[in-house]
Design a protein around this motif. Structure first.
Motif: not given
Length: 67
Positions: A38-42
């Motif tokens: 799960v990619p980290a929020p930007v």
């Protein structure tokens, strides 16, 4: 190990989509799945240099779910 028997789809012209789906369901447990990343929020403030053509803006703006 080689399998000299052709797959049913190639030797039986009446092989159905339902049969193919059944074969896939039976084989699914044999295929390992990679761990889901799960990619980290930007934050939006860190997104720079993105150029959206006006025609794309109009297209997305005209969609009921986005407009």
């Amino acid at each position: 190990m080689t399998n000299s028997t052709p797959a049913p789809a190639f030797r039986d012209p009446d092989f159905t989509l339902a049969q193919l789906r059944g074969d896939c369901v039976r084989m699914a447990p044999h295929w390992p799945m990679a761990a889901r990343v799960v990619p980290a929020p930007v934050p939006p403030s860190s997104i720079r240099g993105v150029v959206v053509p006006p025609v794309s803006v109009r297209l997305v703006g005209g969609l009921p779910g986005f407009g």
